[in-house]
Design an enzyme around this catalytic site. Structure first.
Site, mmCIF file in Angstrom:
data_model
loop_
_atom_site.group_PDB
_atom_site.id
_atom_site.type_symbol
_atom_site.label_atom_id
_atom_site.label_comp_id
_atom_site.label_asym_id
_atom_site.label_seq_id
_atom_site.Cartn_x
_atom_site.Cartn_y
_atom_site.Cartn_z
ATOM 1 N N HIS A 98 0.830 -1.209 0.000
ATOM 2 C CA HIS A 98 0.000 0.000 0.000
ATOM 3 C C HIS A 98 0.860 1.253 0.000
ATOM 4 O O HIS A 98 1.974 1.259 0.519
ATOM 5 C CB HIS A 98 -0.943 0.022 1.208
ATOM 6 C CG HIS A 98 -0.239 -0.130 2.526
ATOM 7 N ND1 HIS A 98 0.125 -1.341 3.042
ATOM 8 C CD2 HIS A 98 0.178 0.796 3.428
ATOM 9 C CE1 HIS A 98 0.716 -1.172 4.205
ATOM 10 N NE2 HIS A 98 0.776 0.126 4.461
ATOM 11 N N HIS A 100 0.776 5.239 1.301
ATOM 12 C CA HIS A 100 0.107 6.220 2.155
ATOM 13 C C HIS A 100 0.144 7.562 1.423
ATOM 14 O O HIS A 100 1.210 7.983 0.953
ATOM 15 C CB HIS A 100 0.877 6.426 3.465
ATOM 16 C CG HIS A 100 0.914 5.245 4.377
ATOM 17 N ND1 HIS A 100 0.105 5.143 5.487
ATOM 18 C CD2 HIS A 100 1.673 4.119 4.370
ATOM 19 C CE1 HIS A 100 0.372 4.018 6.130
ATOM 20 N NE2 HIS A 100 1.325 3.369 5.476
HETATM 21 P P1 5GP Z 1 1.865 0.342 7.480
HETATM 22 O O1 5GP Z 1 2.586 0.717 8.739
HETATM 23 O O2 5GP Z 1 1.718 -1.160 7.307
HETATM 24 O O3 5GP Z 1 2.451 1.014 6.268
HETATM 25 O O4 5GP Z 1 0.438 0.977 7.643
HETATM 26 C C1 5GP Z 1 -0.747 0.274 7.753
HETATM 27 C C2 5GP Z 1 -1.850 1.285 7.966
HETATM 28 O O5 5GP Z 1 -3.088 0.615 7.867
HETATM 29 C C3 5GP Z 1 -1.817 1.973 9.342
HETATM 30 O O6 5GP Z 1 -1.655 3.368 9.173
HETATM 31 C C4 5GP Z 1 -3.161 1.592 9.966
HETATM 32 O O7 5GP Z 1 -3.749 2.655 10.691
HETATM 33 C C5 5GP Z 1 -3.996 1.192 8.767
HETATM 34 N N1 5GP Z 1 -4.996 0.188 9.055
HETATM 35 C C6 5GP Z 1 -4.808 -0.991 9.730
HETATM 36 N N2 5GP Z 1 -5.958 -1.687 9.790
HETATM 37 C C7 5GP Z 1 -6.888 -0.951 9.127
HETATM 38 C C8 5GP Z 1 -8.268 -1.164 8.855
HETATM 39 O O8 5GP Z 1 -8.884 -2.171 9.208
HETATM 40 N N3 5GP Z 1 -8.910 -0.189 8.146
HETATM 41 C C9 5GP Z 1 -8.266 0.932 7.727
HETATM 42 N N4 5GP Z 1 -8.993 1.832 7.041
HETATM 43 N N5 5GP Z 1 -6.956 1.156 7.966
HETATM 44 C C10 5GP Z 1 -6.271 0.233 8.660
#
Ligand code: 5GP
Ligand code: ZN
Length: 129
Positions: A98, A100
């Site tokens: 993903h 951001h």
């Molecule tokens: P990472 O640190 O893996 O790049 O970020 C994962 C992101 O996914 C985090 O910012 C977290 O808040 C978001 N996230 C985790 N679970 C969910 C969810 O069930 N729904 C949504 N909308 N965001 C999520």
């Protein structure tokens, strides 16, 4: 497969949807760093930069560009970060690739607006039209 983002793609877990096409889904982060914090994911599962298909990577980056422009218009931001965390040591928590898209505001501007995610999502969707 026990992947939370695959469950969001499948509609098994709700999200505040921003954009969708055949390859990409974008939705608001459930714990936004700033208002409008959007996640842009490929619908096909991959873990991160190491295994994502180049076509999916192109698709999410192209969508991130459109969404960044919409966030800029909808929320009057001063800057935007597009970030990808790859691997636990880089801060990756969800192992479905993903991007951001995170709005940034100049020092002194009001960053403490805490609008409902649904309201922010509809503002960004309108700016995408
Ligand atoms: P990472 O640190 O893996 O790049 O970020 C994962 C992101 O996914 C985090 O910012 C977290 O808040 C978001 N996230 C985790 N679970 C969910 C969810 O069930 N729904 C949504 N909308 N965001 C999520
Ligand atoms: Zn997945």
């Amino acid at each position: 497969m026990d992947c939370i983002f695959c469950k969001i793609v499948a509609g098994e877990i709700p999200c505040d949807r921003i954009y969708e096409d055949t390859e990409v889904l974008a939705f608001l982060d459930i714990h936004p760093k700033t208002p409008g914090h959007t996640l842009v994911i490929p619908k096909t599962h991959s873990e991160n930069i190491y295994d994502i298909h180049s076509q999916s990577l192109t698709a999410i980056m192209s969508s991130a560009q459109k969404i960044a422009c919409a966030i800029k218009t909808a929320l009057a931001v001063d800057g935007i970060n597009v970030i990808m965390n790859n691997g636990a040591a880089a801060g990756q928590i969800v192992f479905h690739a993903h991007l951001h898209v995170i709005a940034r505001f100049a020092a002194g501007s009001n960053t403490s607006r805490h609008e409902e995610l649904g309201i922010v999502a509809s503002k960004i969707r309108e700016a995408l039209l």
